[in-house]
Write an enzyme that holds these catalytic residues in place. Structure first.
Site: not given
Lengths: 486, 242
Positions: B135, B148
């Protein structure tokens, strides 16, 4: 939906390796085991029965197709089981383990005046592999396949039994395991009758022939020589279609060689490391890459034929056994010359009468599709008694095709059409070379009876279906049966 | 082979690759969603093109055995895509180890367990492709969802290491860095605005796989956005609220 649950790996990850065909055109992962004695083979069979994995047998990995690949599963490489077990220089009877190679054989026995009765075009295959494929040489008309020279073999079957087979004892299994592509059991010892020779030289005759008809006629007319083989230029069209060069060869009678002790020595036979005395053979395949495309090979083939027709026409000369038999070993790693995509070999066996027309059609089709074979080899054959035999009363033509990422699909379509032409002409195929047949094609040439007999034997020797290869999946399993064992 | 294929980018990629003729093994926790996807793909192709396997990537100890079973079932594996992971909502002032661990487990450790197997196979084969759906969030430690960002940063670094090890063995490693993609995971985390369609994301990944790219941002302009973000000085970055 498959449920993946508490299953520990049964095959050791450190055995995982890339397993390829000889032409480097097919590859698959496999867990490769290399036992040194039969006890380890028995242990692996036991583990396979318990854990439910399959095993593909492999010798030196010299099959052109997928005969020694078992994708994603275990591969049993027998090349380390290569001891000579017994040798009698009086009778020429040799007993060896299956990993003993053709090279091991001649280096071991030639000095005593004995040569392999049937030798392939390269010295690197194992005898186990040679028996499994029931190989032939340039002397198939005279000597038959290698299986006809096997006096006895012992084998370990996947059902755990050990058997001894001779042409008389367990004759069914003898004639099925030889030529059975390692799908019925593992040879643990092989006893061969070798051929007595009186010199390390052959008396060779070379000449050119202008087209396919003449090449085939010459192959037939000269079949009573000990060896007969024809090279075919598959790139020439028109009247020169199928033109080529013939080689016949004969063993020397006793007394013809004034110094046989010298010419029979292994060192005397060995190919020199340099071509023309200066160019190292080991680097030649790098240069071959430069010419391995359609225009390049057309030029090379034309130049070779022109030389054969002029300087090399109607020449007689002595040639050593090794130089005459193992043409493929002249250039080490020659198959790398075909580049990254590798090559497939495509060999059809056609009845004598149908051969010329069918092969003319095939060669023209290859040229029309822009996929000419870069090499063609013609041999004379006769039928034999083995269950999955490739032989018949007629000729074989072996073709080499370059494989690239771009031509892969076109090549598949071409070979499917070639298969159809061969089957219509009553042709047969050879599992050591094949990578193109479907199960229906295999059934068409082998016949329902032979397939039924083979299946019945396999059910007996291998009730759990442990011995499998990609070739087996492709040629012997119908759609419904495909996943019966795995 | 796609790990984490039941929804989101994994499912969209399965559709894209199936259209391109790939034979697929799809792995995910949710059997019903996975089954439905498989049926959809096979019906669209008119033949069996996808097989489903239920699996939780945090069952690390099962993975070597599963990988072997898949290899035996499939015969060969050309590409492995790791798309699994969870992203629970984390508030601005929340420091919740359970949530952080769930992310690290699924986004990073599961990836190491699976891609280690893939790397072994591809290294031995001298060919293959590893695709990691990482990501853009891993490029910089932002104030939102530290767990995250850390897991994705770790994953990106892991992929880069694999690339540096495996390129010389003929293996391609593709790091995919999507921005905000319209997936269940994003919507579940309460992000609904400015989402990039999942099918377009999947097409971009399939193209990058075909071209054997190394790092790809999706949408493409994120490359420049992230370049700016990466080079934003810390004294400015500390004052931002995203």
């Amino acid at each position: 939906m498959s449920k993946l649950n508490g299953r520990t790996p049964t095959l050791p990850a450190d055995r995982l390796a890339r397993v390829e065909n000889f032409g480097h055109s097919l590859a698959a992962p496999g867990y490769v085991f290399r036992p040194t004695h039969a006890g380890q083979v028995a242990d692996l069979f036991k583990a396979a029965r318990k854990e439910g994995f399959s095993i593909g047998l492999r010798g030196a990995g010299r099959s052109y197709g997928d005969a020694a690949i078992n994708r994603g599963q275990a591969v049993l490489d027998l090349s380390r089981m290569r001891r000579a077990l017994a040798w009698d220089p009086q009778t020429g009877i040799l007993k060896v383990e299956p990993g003993f190679t053709i090279q091991n054989l001649w280096q071991y026995t030639l000095e005593d005046g004995w040569w392999g009765p049937v030798m392939p075009g390269t010295m690197f295959p194992t005898l186990g592999g040679c028996l499994a494929a029931n190989i032939h040489g340039k002397n198939n008309w005279q000597a038959g396949p290698i299986g006809e020279h096997v006096l006895e073999f012992t084998a370990l079957l996947p059902n755990g039994k050990e058997v001894t087979c001779t042409p008389k004892k367990n004759a069914d299994l003898f004639h099925a395991m030889i030529g059975g592509m390692g799908l019925l059991g593992v040879f643990t010892s092989i006893t061969l009758q070798l051929k007595k020779v009186y010199s390390g030289y052959l008396d060779v005759h070379a000449w050119a022939e202008p087209d396919l008809e003449r090449v085939l006629a010459a192959t037939d007319e000269n079949k009573e020589h000990d060896y007969i083989v024809g090279w075919v230029d598959c790139t020439a069209g028109g009247r020169g279609l199928g033109r080529g060069q013939m080689h016949s060869a004969d063993y020397l009678p006793p007394g013809a060689d004034p110094d046989p002790a010298q010419s029979l020595r292994a060192e005397y036979q060995a190919l020199s490391p340099n071509l023309f005395g200066i160019l190292p053979r080991s680097v030649i395949h790098q240069f071959m890459k430069l010419a391995f495309h359609n225009p390049g090979m057309r030029l090379v083939n034309t130049a070779k034929y022109t030389l054969n027709r002029t300087l090399g026409h109607d020449k007689r000369y002595p040639q050593t056994f090794v130089a005459f038999n193992f043409l493929l070993d002249y250039v080490p790693d020659w198959e790398r010359g075909y580049g990254r995509g590798g090559l497939i070999q495509y060999q059809t066996f056609l009845p004598k009468e149908a051969a010329a027309d069918s092969w003319r059609e095939m060669l023209r089709l290859c040229q029309r599709r822009g996929l000419p074979s870069y090499l063609g080899v013609v041999k004379r054959h006769r039928p034999d008694k083995f269950l999955l035999s490739h032989a018949l009363d007629g000729f074989s033509l072996a073709l080499d095709f370059k494989v690239t990422d771009r031509n892969r699909h076109r090549l598949r379509a071409l070979t499917a059409d070639l298969n159809r032409i061969a089957l219509e002409a009553g042709g047969r195929f050879y599992f050591a070379k094949d990578s193109t047949l479907s199960a229906a094609d295999a059934r068409a040439y082998l016949g329902d009876d032979a397939i039924a007999k083979f299946r019945a034997l396999k059910r007996k020797t291998d009730p759990h279906g442990i011995l499998q290869t990609d070739l087996y999946q492709r040629c012997f399993k119908t759609k419904e049966e495909k996943y019966e064992v795995r | 082979m796609i790990i984490g294929a039941s929804s989101g980018i994994g499912a969209a990629l399965a559709r894209s690759l199936a259209r391109r003729g790939y034979a697929l093994a799809l792995l995910a926790r949710r059997a019903d969603a996975l089954d439905a996807l498989c049926q959809e793909l096979n019906a669209a192709a008119g033949e069996t093109r996808a097989a489903a396997y239920t699996h939780d990537v945090t069952d690390y100890e099962l993975i070597p055995g599963l990988f072997q079973k898949l290899l035996a079932d499939l015969g060969r594996i050309d590409s492995v895509v790791y798309a699994a992971g969870v992203m629970p909502t984390v508030t601005f002032t929340e420091y919740n180890f359970d949530k952080d661990k769930a992310m690290a487990d699924s986004l990073l450790l599961g990836a190491m367990a699976w891609l280690g197997q893939a790397a072994t196979l591809f290294e031995r084969m001298g060919e293959g492709q590893i695709v990691g759906i990482s990501s853009a969030a891993g490029d910089r430690g932002r104030v939102l969802n530290p767990g995250y960002a850390a897991s994705k940063a770790g994953f990106s670094a892991y992929l880069e290491s694999l690339r540096n090890r495996l390129t010389r063995r003929g293996v391609n490693v593709l790091t995919v860095k999507p921005g905000r993609v319209d997936t269940e995971m994003m919507r579940g985390a309460g992000i609904t605005r400015g989402l990039y369609p999942a099918d377009k994301t999947a097409e971009a990944i399939a193209r990058a796989m075909h071209k054997r790219k190394q790092v790809v941002y999706i949408p493409g302009w994120y490359r420049w956005l992230m370049l700016a973000i990466i080079h934003t000085p810390s004294f400015v970055f500390r004052r931002l609220k995203f």
